[in-house]
Write a protein that holds these residues in place. Structure first.
Motif, short mmCIF file in Angstrom:
data_model
loop_
_atom_site.label_atom_id
_atom_site.label_comp_id
_atom_site.label_asym_id
_atom_site.label_seq_id
_atom_site.Cartn_x
_atom_site.Cartn_y
_atom_site.Cartn_z
N SER A 143 32.14 17.84 -49.71
CA SER A 143 33.37 18.31 -50.35
C SER A 143 34.62 17.77 -49.67
N PHE A 144 34.47 17.18 -48.48
CA PHE A 144 35.64 16.75 -47.69
C PHE A 144 35.50 15.29 -47.25
N PRO A 145 35.44 14.35 -48.21
CA PRO A 145 35.20 12.94 -47.86
C PRO A 145 36.44 12.28 -47.27
N ALA A 146 36.23 11.16 -46.63
CA ALA A 146 37.34 10.39 -46.06
C ALA A 146 38.35 9.99 -47.13
N SER A 147 37.87 9.67 -48.32
CA SER A 147 38.76 9.22 -49.39
C SER A 147 39.78 10.27 -49.79
N ALA A 148 39.49 11.55 -49.52
CA ALA A 148 40.42 12.62 -49.91
C ALA A 148 41.72 12.57 -49.12
N ALA A 149 41.72 11.90 -47.97
CA ALA A 149 42.93 11.82 -47.15
C ALA A 149 43.88 10.72 -47.60
N VAL A 150 43.45 9.89 -48.55
CA VAL A 150 44.31 8.79 -49.01
C VAL A 150 44.44 8.80 -50.53
N ASP A 151 44.20 9.97 -51.15
CA ASP A 151 44.25 10.03 -52.61
C ASP A 151 45.58 10.53 -53.16
N GLY A 152 46.54 10.83 -52.27
CA GLY A 152 47.85 11.30 -52.73
C GLY A 152 47.86 12.72 -53.23
N ASN A 153 46.79 13.48 -53.00
CA ASN A 153 46.65 14.85 -53.50
C ASN A 153 46.54 15.80 -52.32
N THR A 154 47.55 16.66 -52.10
CA THR A 154 47.50 17.58 -50.98
C THR A 154 46.58 18.78 -51.24
N GLY A 155 45.94 18.80 -52.40
CA GLY A 155 44.94 19.82 -52.68
C GLY A 155 43.55 19.43 -52.22
N THR A 156 43.39 18.19 -51.75
CA THR A 156 42.10 17.72 -51.23
C THR A 156 42.29 17.31 -49.77
N ARG A 157 41.18 17.20 -49.03
CA ARG A 157 41.31 16.85 -47.63
C ARG A 157 40.01 16.27 -47.09
N TRP A 158 40.15 15.48 -46.01
CA TRP A 158 39.02 15.06 -45.20
C TRP A 158 38.85 16.06 -44.07
N SER A 159 37.60 16.39 -43.77
CA SER A 159 37.31 17.26 -42.64
C SER A 159 36.09 16.71 -41.91
N SER A 160 36.19 16.65 -40.59
CA SER A 160 35.13 16.04 -39.78
C SER A 160 34.13 17.08 -39.30
N ALA A 161 33.09 16.60 -38.66
CA ALA A 161 32.17 17.47 -37.93
C ALA A 161 32.90 18.12 -36.76
N PHE A 162 32.28 19.15 -36.18
CA PHE A 162 32.95 19.94 -35.15
C PHE A 162 32.64 19.39 -33.76
N GLY A 163 33.19 18.24 -33.45
CA GLY A 163 32.96 17.63 -32.14
C GLY A 163 33.98 16.55 -31.87
N ASP A 164 34.04 16.09 -30.63
CA ASP A 164 34.94 15.01 -30.21
C ASP A 164 34.10 13.87 -29.66
N PRO A 165 34.58 12.61 -29.84
CA PRO A 165 35.75 12.21 -30.63
C PRO A 165 35.39 12.06 -32.12
N GLN A 166 36.43 11.95 -32.95
CA GLN A 166 36.26 11.68 -34.38
C GLN A 166 37.37 10.73 -34.82
N TRP A 167 37.11 9.99 -35.90
CA TRP A 167 38.15 9.09 -36.39
C TRP A 167 38.12 8.98 -37.91
N LEU A 168 39.27 8.62 -38.44
CA LEU A 168 39.43 8.31 -39.87
C LEU A 168 40.19 7.01 -39.95
N GLN A 169 39.67 6.04 -40.71
CA GLN A 169 40.38 4.76 -40.82
C GLN A 169 40.50 4.34 -42.27
N VAL A 170 41.52 3.53 -42.54
CA VAL A 170 41.77 3.03 -43.88
C VAL A 170 41.90 1.51 -43.82
N ASP A 171 41.31 0.85 -44.79
CA ASP A 171 41.40 -0.60 -44.95
C ASP A 171 42.54 -0.88 -45.93
#
Length: 482
Positions: A373-401
């Protein structure tokens, strides 16, 4: 304290929050029960409210249909130095509900909110609807012959809990509202409110530590406005809970018969930090951070919020000012809302550089996701009603091409309540070798605007320390440059 209105332990309703498994969202508020003190209060703690005098009551009179007082106004341009972060002008069709991408309903009996309210909140378009003329309407309806039962009404809150001021910045929440067009003769018990709760409430921090800012409330159709900050601990504590730090009752002439603007600014660019309350652009109340200890203020104010509208009936606050509803209270009073807008002013310029948002709609990948329900693509879709959420640990990253190499000058992060305390912004030509262009160990969450200098086809946020027990969660990851 006035007789018959004693505070009780917190009693608030919990819902599944759509957050990590097991996380619950607390919702509710309580109000001032001091009839002799008009210092204003919204809160989440419970109140034991004495019942109105008994006896048979005549059927509640029906109010005439209330048309919006004026044609819808355009959402105002941001004040000088601010940008518009989010807004809603309620332009849906007649008798339609709210946009589910932006809003969610709080439903159930008012007794669940811990405030002594007597209505049942519904998601029916009889109680919550867009009027087809650019307004949202919350309408209280009564059935039966007992004025203290049989009421339905509406309460909604924003899906997003990301509205806040970054360190050194300012946030402003403003709404144009017509209070229920009633009087003290026929409006006893009505309790309209426009307010917000700290985002950390959704991730497990208790009330009032997580903070509450009440932008508008009126009771019993007194043509008034109260503004209040809730913080610290309850009962008592540095913020005098469950009363809070309030403006007291302020006259609001014409607020029943026409639209007026109600706003707060949380200003973290000044020392001491401030919250300022405005009625029609005039600052009528200010709270300084020095009025409480630094930890209390930081826990209550220095994070994002989510916004709430509701039209309650009865409860501790109306009861403290004469009580209601009673046999003369009419059914059908409504709170009309023209627009709501959130404006931000960052530490320095927050105007995006030329070239626009380079990341929107591009390919995003992440080190992990909480679930599908919280894919990486949700953080770059222009919709603040969706979101990316990671697993509960460190480190984590999100990147965009970005698809091609760009000169990067600014990155905007719109964090959910689970934000990064320590993270880096990095750029890369190939997605393998990374250059760090920004680093912090004191991330604030909320909306962060970061001015950077770098080049690359790939840009990522690399988190090394979470601010909560949950993962990293971004509504939007925006990259600007040329």
């Amino acid at each position: 304290m006035s007789s018959g209105h004693a505070p009780t332990p917190p009693s608030a309703r919990e819902h599944s929050a759509g957050r990590p498994t097991g996380l619950r969202r607390l919702r509710g508020r309580a109000r001032l029960t001091l009839a002799a003190l008009t210092v204003g209060a919204l809160s989440l703690t419970g109140l034991a409210v004495a019942a109105a005098p008994g006896g048979a009551a005549a059927p509640t009179a029906a109010a005439p249909a209330l048309a919006p007082a004026v044609a819808p106004a355009a959402i105002p341009a941001p004040p000088a130095g601010f940008t518009t972060t989010w807004s809603d002008d309620f332009s849906g069709g007649a008798n339609t509900g709210v946009n589910g991408a932006d809003w969610k309903y709080d439903t159930g009996p008012g007794s669940s909110f811990g405030t002594g309210e007597i209505e049942t909140m519904t998601n029916s378009t009889s109680n919550v609807f867009q009027d087809g003329n650019g307004h949202l309407v919350l309408k209280a309806l009564h059935s039966g012959t007992d004025p203290r039962s049989g009421w339905t009404s509406g309460r909604i809150e924003t899906q997003s809990s990301s509205f806040g001021a970054p360190a050194g910045g300012v946030v402003m929440m403003q709404s144009s509202i017509q209070q229920p067009n009633l009087t003290t003769a026929n409006g006893a018990g009505y309790w309209p409110a426009f307010w917000m709760l700290g985002s950390t409430l959704r991730s497990g921090v208790g009330w009032p530590t997580s903070g509450e800012v009440d932008i508008l409330e009126d009771i019993n159709s007194r043509s008034s406005v109260f503004g209040t900050l809730h913080c610290g601990v309850s009962p008592g504590g540095p913020c005098n809970e469950s009363t809070g730090i309030g403006s007291g009752e302020r006259a609001c002439s014409g607020c029943q018969t026409g639209y007026h603007t109600y706003a707060v600014q949380i200003d973290r660019s000044t020392s001491p930090e401030q919250i300022r309350w405005y009625l029609d652009g005039a600052n009528y109340f200010t709270v300084n951070s020095t009025q409480v200890d630094a930890t209390t203020w930081a826990n209550a104010v220095d994070h994002p919020f989510f916004i709430i509208y509701d039209l309650a009936m009865g409860g501790g606050f109306p009861d403290a000012f004469g009580g209601g509803p009673n046999a003369a209270t009419v059914s059908g009073g409504q709170m009309n809302i023209d627009y709501v807008a959130v404006y931000n002013k960052g530490p320095g310029s927050t105007t995006p550089p030329a070239g626009g948002n380079l990341s929107q709609g591009k390919t995003a990948t992440a080190s992990s996701t909480e679930n599908a329900s919280f894919p990486a693509s949700a953080a770059v879709d222009g919709n603040t009603g969706t979101r990316w959420s990671s697993a509960f640990g460190d480190p984590q990253w999100l990147q965009v091409d970005l698809g091609a190499s760009h000169t990067i000058s600014q990155v905007k992060l719109n964090w959910e309540a689970a934000y990064g305390k320590a993270f880096q912004i990095q750029t890369s030509a190939n997605g393998t070798t990374w250059n760090t262009v920004y680093t912090t160990t004191t991330g604030t969450g909320g909306n962060q605007t970061l001015n950077v200098t770098g080049t690359g086809r790939y840009v990522r946020v690399y988190g090394t320390q979470r601010a909560t027990a949950y993962g990293y969660s971004l509504y939007e990851f925006q990259v600007f440059g040329s």
